[in-house]
Write an enzyme that holds these catalytic residues in place. Structure first.
Site, PDB file in Angstrom:
ATOM      1  N   HIS A  46      -2.637  -7.283  15.512  1.00  0.00           N
ATOM      2  CA  HIS A  46      -2.484  -6.199  16.504  1.00  0.00           C
ATOM      3  C   HIS A  46      -3.825  -5.688  17.028  1.00  0.00           C
ATOM      4  O   HIS A  46      -3.910  -4.578  17.554  1.00  0.00           O
ATOM      5  CB  HIS A  46      -1.661  -5.051  15.897  1.00  0.00           C
ATOM      6  CG  HIS A  46      -0.255  -5.454  15.579  1.00  0.00           C
ATOM      7  ND1 HIS A  46       0.518  -4.773  14.664  1.00  0.00           N
ATOM      8  CD2 HIS A  46       0.513  -6.475  16.023  1.00  0.00           C
ATOM      9  CE1 HIS A  46       1.709  -5.364  14.581  1.00  0.00           C
ATOM     10  NE2 HIS A  46       1.736  -6.379  15.393  1.00  0.00           N
TER      11      HIS A  46
ATOM     12  N   GLY B   6       2.398  -2.778   2.042  1.00  0.00           N
ATOM     13  CA  GLY B   6       2.295  -1.602   2.891  1.00  0.00           C
ATOM     14  C   GLY B   6       2.695  -1.748   4.340  1.00  0.00           C
ATOM     15  O   GLY B   6       2.024  -1.251   5.229  1.00  0.00           O
TER      16      GLY B   6
ATOM     17  N   SER C 191       6.338  -1.459   6.901  1.00  0.00           N
ATOM     18  CA  SER C 191       7.772  -1.104   6.956  1.00  0.00           C
ATOM     19  C   SER C 191       8.609  -2.268   7.475  1.00  0.00           C
ATOM     20  O   SER C 191       9.834  -2.204   7.459  1.00  0.00           O
ATOM     21  CB  SER C 191       7.952   0.109   7.864  1.00  0.00           C
ATOM     22  OG  SER C 191       7.430  -0.177   9.163  1.00  0.00           O
TER      23      SER C 191
HETATM   24  N1  APR Z   1       0.623   1.910  -0.549  1.00  0.00           N
HETATM   25  C1  APR Z   1       1.468   0.937  -0.099  1.00  0.00           C
HETATM   26  N2  APR Z   1       2.393   1.138   0.872  1.00  0.00           N
HETATM   27  C2  APR Z   1       2.464   2.378   1.403  1.00  0.00           C
HETATM   28  C3  APR Z   1       1.617   3.444   0.981  1.00  0.00           C
HETATM   29  C4  APR Z   1       0.651   3.158  -0.039  1.00  0.00           C
HETATM   30  N3  APR Z   1      -0.190   4.086  -0.479  1.00  0.00           N
HETATM   31  N4  APR Z   1       1.927   4.553   1.704  1.00  0.00           N
HETATM   32  C5  APR Z   1       2.953   4.184   2.539  1.00  0.00           C
HETATM   33  N5  APR Z   1       3.269   2.892   2.354  1.00  0.00           N
HETATM   34  C6  APR Z   1       4.265   2.081   3.050  1.00  0.00           C
HETATM   35  C7  APR Z   1       5.449   2.834   3.614  1.00  0.00           C
HETATM   36  O1  APR Z   1       6.487   2.981   2.671  1.00  0.00           O
HETATM   37  C8  APR Z   1       5.866   1.928   4.784  1.00  0.00           C
HETATM   38  O2  APR Z   1       6.775   0.938   4.348  1.00  0.00           O
HETATM   39  O3  APR Z   1       3.616   1.494   4.148  1.00  0.00           O
HETATM   40  C9  APR Z   1       4.546   1.255   5.188  1.00  0.00           C
HETATM   41  C10 APR Z   1       3.938   1.783   6.485  1.00  0.00           C
HETATM   42  O4  APR Z   1       4.818   1.450   7.538  1.00  0.00           O
HETATM   43  P1  APR Z   1       4.410   1.800   9.053  1.00  0.00           P
HETATM   44  O5  APR Z   1       3.874   3.158   9.125  1.00  0.00           O
HETATM   45  O6  APR Z   1       5.606   1.447   9.862  1.00  0.00           O
HETATM   46  O7  APR Z   1       3.192   0.811   9.354  1.00  0.00           O
HETATM   47  P2  APR Z   1       3.221  -0.735   9.719  1.00  0.00           P
HETATM   48  O8  APR Z   1       4.383  -1.427   9.097  1.00  0.00           O
HETATM   49  O9  APR Z   1       1.882  -1.283   9.408  1.00  0.00           O
HETATM   50  O10 APR Z   1       3.423  -0.685  11.318  1.00  0.00           O
HETATM   51  C11 APR Z   1       3.472  -1.888  12.012  1.00  0.00           C
HETATM   52  O11 APR Z   1       3.554  -0.735  14.115  1.00  0.00           O
HETATM   53  O12 APR Z   1       2.833   1.104  15.171  1.00  0.00           O
HETATM   54  C12 APR Z   1       2.707  -0.244  15.149  1.00  0.00           C
HETATM   55  O13 APR Z   1       0.909  -1.639  15.748  1.00  0.00           O
HETATM   56  C13 APR Z   1       1.289  -0.682  14.826  1.00  0.00           C
HETATM   57  O14 APR Z   1       0.552  -2.373  13.269  1.00  0.00           O
HETATM   58  C14 APR Z   1       1.431  -1.299  13.437  1.00  0.00           C
HETATM   59  C15 APR Z   1       2.870  -1.735  13.400  1.00  0.00           C
END
Ligand code: APR
Length: 270
Positions: A124, A194, A196
């Site tokens: 990304h 980490g 979603s």
């Molecule tokens: N350690 C591990 N996992 C964690 C922690 C932690 N300390 N804190 C939160 N999480 C988990 C949450 O439970 C969730 O499943 O990390 C995940 C974060 O999910 P999102 O906020 O949806 O982030 P991500 O999956 O990286 O988003 C994907 O979406 O907004 C766009 O381009 C952006 O790259 C990003 C993409």
């Protein structure tokens, strides 16, 4: 199985040759950087709870209010100077001593590289780079840009267009996806940390890992869409979860050595 036979034969005939490095592919999301102080997107205090993703992370939003978009990314770029890689980033870098490690990340921060990971693929984009708003994939326009220098309206790139952050915005083509799929297909061990798993096409990567290989997912929360098939859920935060991962990888290695020794001795007896 073939690799195991190869390893036993190797052990049999050339006992001091090290085991061929297994391909460990790690797919990360915002959660791995949360304990470094970078908020995730969709958790309780997530960024998309505070900011409008379509206004700030889309071509349309950039067209409507470019200053707001630049302010948002300039703040995130500056913040990157105030955070450090955490134990989870460092453990992945350290695993390169034992495995052929590739990190495929959705994160736009540079914490994997700063922790020492040598093979990092960003799906990304990267906050440390800028590009053209006419053609963001033009290699002549993609360049490193100091994190403490704000991108300003009116700043131009080689093609004369407005400078923009080198970020893949919603609705834009994820140009590293084919490479990522190829790497996941070749993995001997696959780890997800980490994310979603709700943003596609990146989230679809979990479906390309070979069904027989060991697969781990580190996340303190349950997956909204359920745990992908064949994954062991290490239900912990990344910093703690990677130590549990190390224990399980050690267990795998010991099981392999035992099996190859058994095979080795049965071959010797053969
Ligand atoms: N350690 C591990 N996992 C964690 C922690 C932690 N300390 N804190 C939160 N999480 C988990 C949450 O439970 C969730 O499943 O990390 C995940 C974060 O999910 P999102 O906020 O949806 O982030 P991500 O999956 O990286 O988003 C994907 O979406 O907004 C766009 O381009 C952006 O790259 C990003 C993409």
């Amino acid at each position: 199985m073939i690799k195991l036979v190869y390893v036993s034969l190797l052990n049999l005939f050339r006992p001091n040759v090290t085991i061929m490095q297994q391909k460990l592919v790690v797919f990360t999301g915002a959660g791995i950087s949360a304990e470094s102080g970078i908020p995730t997107f969709r958790d309780a205090n997530g960024m998309w709870g505070k900011y409008d993703a379509m206004k700030l992370a889309s071509v349309e939003g950039f067209g409507e209010d470019p200053q707001a978009v630049l302010d948002f990314y300039n703040a995130r770029r500056k913040n990157l100077l105030e955070v450090e890689p955490n134990h989870a980033h460092r453990v992945l870098a350290d695993l390169e001593k034992q495995y052929d490690v590739t990190v495929i990340t959705q994160n736009v921060d540079n914490l994997h590289e700063r922790a020492g990971s040598s093979k990092v693929i960003h799906l990304h984009g990267e906050l440390t780079k800028v590009t053209s708003s006419r053609n963001r994939l033009d290699p002549n326009c993609i360049k490193e840009y100091p994190l403490d220098v704000p991108i300003r309206l009116g700043d131009k790139v080689a093609d004369g267009s407005q400078l923009r952050p080198y970020i893949v915005w919603f609705g834009e083509y994820v140009d590293n996806m084919e490479l990522a799929i190829r790497l996941v297909k070749q993995a001997d061990i696959f780890v997800v940390i980490g994310t979603s798993l709700v943003v596609y096409p990146a989230a679809g990567l979990v479906n390309y890992a070979h069904r027989e290989i060991p697969k781990f997912l580190i996340d303190p929360n349950d997956m909204k869409q359920g745990l992908p098939f064949g994954f062991q859920h290490i239900k912990m935060k990344a910093v703690e979860g990677v130590d549990e991962l190390l224990r399980r990888l050690e267990g795998l290695k010991n099981a392999e050595v035992e099996t190859s020794d058994e095979l080795g001795s049965s071959l010797r007896d053969f």
